[in-house]
Scaffold this motif. Structure first.
Motif, PDB file in Angstrom:
ATOM      1  N   GLY A  42       0.837  -1.183   0.000  1.00 58.96           N
ATOM      2  CA  GLY A  42       0.000   0.000   0.000  1.00 58.96           C
ATOM      3  C   GLY A  42       0.875   1.237   0.000  1.00 58.96           C
ATOM      4  O   GLY A  42       1.957   1.242   0.579  1.00 58.96           O
ATOM      5  N   LEU A  43       0.411   2.290  -0.663  1.00 57.97           N
ATOM      6  CA  LEU A  43       1.131   3.556  -0.704  1.00 57.97           C
ATOM      7  C   LEU A  43       0.299   4.637  -0.047  1.00 57.97           C
ATOM      8  O   LEU A  43      -0.915   4.672  -0.200  1.00 57.97           O
ATOM      9  N   ARG A  44       0.984   5.485   0.680  1.00 52.65           N
ATOM     10  CA  ARG A  44       0.310   6.641   1.263  1.00 52.65           C
ATOM     11  C   ARG A  44       1.177   7.860   0.982  1.00 52.65           C
ATOM     12  O   ARG A  44       2.379   7.856   1.271  1.00 52.65           O
ATOM     13  N   LYS A  45       0.585   8.888   0.380  1.00 49.61           N
ATOM     14  CA  LYS A  45       1.319  10.106   0.044  1.00 49.61           C
ATOM     15  C   LYS A  45       1.591  10.896   1.316  1.00 49.61           C
ATOM     16  O   LYS A  45       0.688  11.143   2.109  1.00 49.61           O
ATOM     17  N   ILE A  46       2.855  11.259   1.516  1.00 55.47           N
ATOM     18  CA  ILE A  46       3.265  12.109   2.635  1.00 55.47           C
ATOM     19  C   ILE A  46       4.119  13.237   2.066  1.00 55.47           C
ATOM     20  O   ILE A  46       4.429  13.243   0.877  1.00 55.47           O
ATOM     21  N   ASP A  47       4.517  14.183   2.916  1.00 60.60           N
ATOM     22  CA  ASP A  47       5.301  15.326   2.446  1.00 60.60           C
ATOM     23  C   ASP A  47       6.622  14.905   1.815  1.00 60.60           C
ATOM     24  O   ASP A  47       7.076  15.496   0.839  1.00 60.60           O
ATOM     25  N   ALA A  48       7.259  13.872   2.357  1.00 63.58           N
ATOM     26  CA  ALA A  48       8.574  13.432   1.872  1.00 63.58           C
ATOM     27  C   ALA A  48       8.494  12.547   0.635  1.00 63.58           C
ATOM     28  O   ALA A  48       9.506  12.268   0.004  1.00 63.58           O
ATOM     29  N   GLY A  49       7.317  12.062   0.278  1.00 69.98           N
ATOM     30  CA  GLY A  49       7.164  11.181  -0.875  1.00 69.98           C
ATOM     31  C   GLY A  49       6.016  10.208  -0.672  1.00 69.98           C
ATOM     32  O   GLY A  49       4.875  10.614  -0.490  1.00 69.98           O
ATOM     33  N   TYR A  50       6.335   8.901  -0.650  1.00 62.47           N
ATOM     34  CA  TYR A  50       5.328   7.865  -0.450  1.00 62.47           C
ATOM     35  C   TYR A  50       5.775   6.907   0.641  1.00 62.47           C
ATOM     36  O   TYR A  50       6.898   6.413   0.625  1.00 62.47           O
ATOM     37  N   GLU A  51       4.877   6.652   1.563  1.00 62.05           N
ATOM     38  CA  GLU A  51       5.118   5.672   2.608  1.00 62.05           C
ATOM     39  C   GLU A  51       4.642   4.319   2.077  1.00 62.05           C
ATOM     40  O   GLU A  51       3.531   4.200   1.583  1.00 62.05           O
ATOM     41  N   VAL A  52       5.497   3.317   2.159  1.00 60.53           N
ATOM     42  CA  VAL A  52       5.187   1.985   1.644  1.00 60.53           C
ATOM     43  C   VAL A  52       4.845   1.078   2.817  1.00 60.53           C
ATOM     44  O   VAL A  52       5.582   1.016   3.800  1.00 60.53           O
ATOM     45  N   ALA A  53       3.718   0.373   2.704  1.00 60.51           N
ATOM     46  CA  ALA A  53       3.279  -0.530   3.771  1.00 60.51           C
ATOM     47  C   ALA A  53       2.935  -1.888   3.186  1.00 60.51           C
ATOM     48  O   ALA A  53       2.521  -1.997   2.032  1.00 60.51           O
ATOM     49  N   ARG A  54       3.131  -2.916   3.986  1.00 57.68           N
ATOM     50  CA  ARG A  54       2.742  -4.273   3.589  1.00 57.68           C
ATOM     51  C   ARG A  54       1.298  -4.484   4.046  1.00 57.68           C
ATOM     52  O   ARG A  54       0.938  -4.219   5.180  1.00 57.68           O
ATOM     53  N   LEU A  55       0.479  -4.930   3.112  1.00 60.20           N
ATOM     54  CA  LEU A  55      -0.934  -5.169   3.404  1.00 60.20           C
ATOM     55  C   LEU A  55      -1.147  -6.641   3.737  1.00 60.20           C
ATOM     56  O   LEU A  55      -0.379  -7.474   3.297  1.00 60.20           O
ATOM     57  N   PRO A  56      -2.119  -7.028   4.477  1.00 55.44           N
ATOM     58  CA  PRO A  56      -3.195  -6.261   5.085  1.00 55.44           C
ATOM     59  C   PRO A  56      -2.852  -5.720   6.472  1.00 55.44           C
ATOM     60  O   PRO A  56      -3.635  -4.998   7.062  1.00 55.44           O
ATOM     61  N   GLN A  57      -1.668  -6.038   6.988  1.00 54.18           N
ATOM     62  CA  GLN A  57      -1.298  -5.577   8.329  1.00 54.18           C
ATOM     63  C   GLN A  57      -1.045  -4.073   8.373  1.00 54.18           C
ATOM     64  O   GLN A  57      -1.063  -3.477   9.433  1.00 54.18           O
ATOM     65  N   ASN A  58      -0.780  -3.478   7.202  1.00 55.38           N
ATOM     66  CA  ASN A  58      -0.465  -2.069   7.089  1.00 55.38           C
ATOM     67  C   ASN A  58       0.825  -1.721   7.845  1.00 55.38           C
ATOM     68  O   ASN A  58       0.940  -0.663   8.438  1.00 55.38           O
ATOM     69  N   THR A  59       1.782  -2.633   7.807  1.00 56.59           N
ATOM     70  CA  THR A  59       3.078  -2.457   8.449  1.00 56.59           C
ATOM     71  C   THR A  59       3.951  -1.593   7.540  1.00 56.59           C
ATOM     72  O   THR A  59       4.226  -1.964   6.398  1.00 56.59           O
ATOM     73  N   VAL A  60       4.403  -0.459   8.048  1.00 56.51           N
ATOM     74  CA  VAL A  60       5.213   0.457   7.251  1.00 56.51           C
ATOM     75  C   VAL A  60       6.605  -0.133   7.053  1.00 56.51           C
ATOM     76  O   VAL A  60       7.269  -0.551   7.990  1.00 56.51           O
ATOM     77  N   LEU A  61       7.034  -0.173   5.781  1.00 54.10           N
ATOM     78  CA  LEU A  61       8.330  -0.730   5.423  1.00 54.10           C
ATOM     79  C   LEU A  61       9.366   0.356   5.212  1.00 54.10           C
ATOM     80  O   LEU A  61      10.556   0.136   5.446  1.00 54.10           O
ATOM     81  N   GLY A  62       8.941   1.520   4.724  1.00 56.80           N
ATOM     82  CA  GLY A  62       9.866   2.617   4.475  1.00 56.80           C
ATOM     83  C   GLY A  62       9.203   3.699   3.653  1.00 56.80           C
ATOM     84  O   GLY A  62       8.005   3.677   3.419  1.00 56.80           O
ATOM     85  N   VAL A  63      10.036   4.649   3.213  1.00 59.17           N
ATOM     86  CA  VAL A  63       9.549   5.803   2.452  1.00 59.17           C
ATOM     87  C   VAL A  63      10.317   5.895   1.142  1.00 59.17           C
ATOM     88  O   VAL A  63      11.545   5.738   1.121  1.00 59.17           O
ATOM     89  N   ILE A  64       9.583   6.139   0.061  1.00 60.19           N
ATOM     90  CA  ILE A  64      10.177   6.394  -1.244  1.00 60.19           C
ATOM     91  C   ILE A  64      10.055   7.889  -1.482  1.00 60.19           C
ATOM     92  O   ILE A  64       8.954   8.438  -1.473  1.00 60.19           O
ATOM     93  N   GLU A  65      11.193   8.534  -1.683  1.00 61.57           N
ATOM     94  CA  GLU A  65      11.176   9.991  -1.897  1.00 61.57           C
ATOM     95  C   GLU A  65      10.642  10.320  -3.277  1.00 61.57           C
ATOM     96  O   GLU A  65      10.943   9.633  -4.245  1.00 61.57           O
ATOM     97  N   ALA A  66       9.827  11.358  -3.334  1.00 64.08           N
ATOM     98  CA  ALA A  66       9.215  11.762  -4.611  1.00 64.08           C
ATOM     99  C   ALA A  66      10.132  12.652  -5.413  1.00 64.08           C
ATOM    100  O   ALA A  66      11.025  13.234  -4.971  1.00 64.08           O
TER     101      ALA A  66
END
Length: 66
Positions: A42-66
């Motif tokens: 799953g991706l969530r847009k944040i100020d620094a870029g995109y937060e990447v999460a593993r679904l369905p637990q929604n565990t954040v794996l890291g951030v991809i800078e935009a």
């Protein structure tokens, strides 16, 4: 997990490369997010870029800078 592999990776560099490759294949951000959901990310847009999460637990794996 990737389409051509049966193993699950925890290496964020590999995940990042996969996600950016999928972005290049997509014609829109909406399609990109949809494709990644199919692979369990799953991706969530944040100020620094995109937060990447593993679904369905929604565990954040890291951030991809935009």
């Amino acid at each position: 997990m990737f389409a051509n592999s049966t193993s699950l990776t925890e290496n964020f560099r590999d995940i990042r490369d996969f996600i950016l490759t999928e972005r290049a294949k997509s014609v829109s951000e909406r399609e990109w997010r949809f494709r990644l959901r199919g692979y369990g990310y799953g991706l969530r847009k944040i100020d620094a870029g995109y937060e990447v999460a593993r679904l369905p637990q929604n565990t954040v794996l890291g951030v991809i800078e935009a």
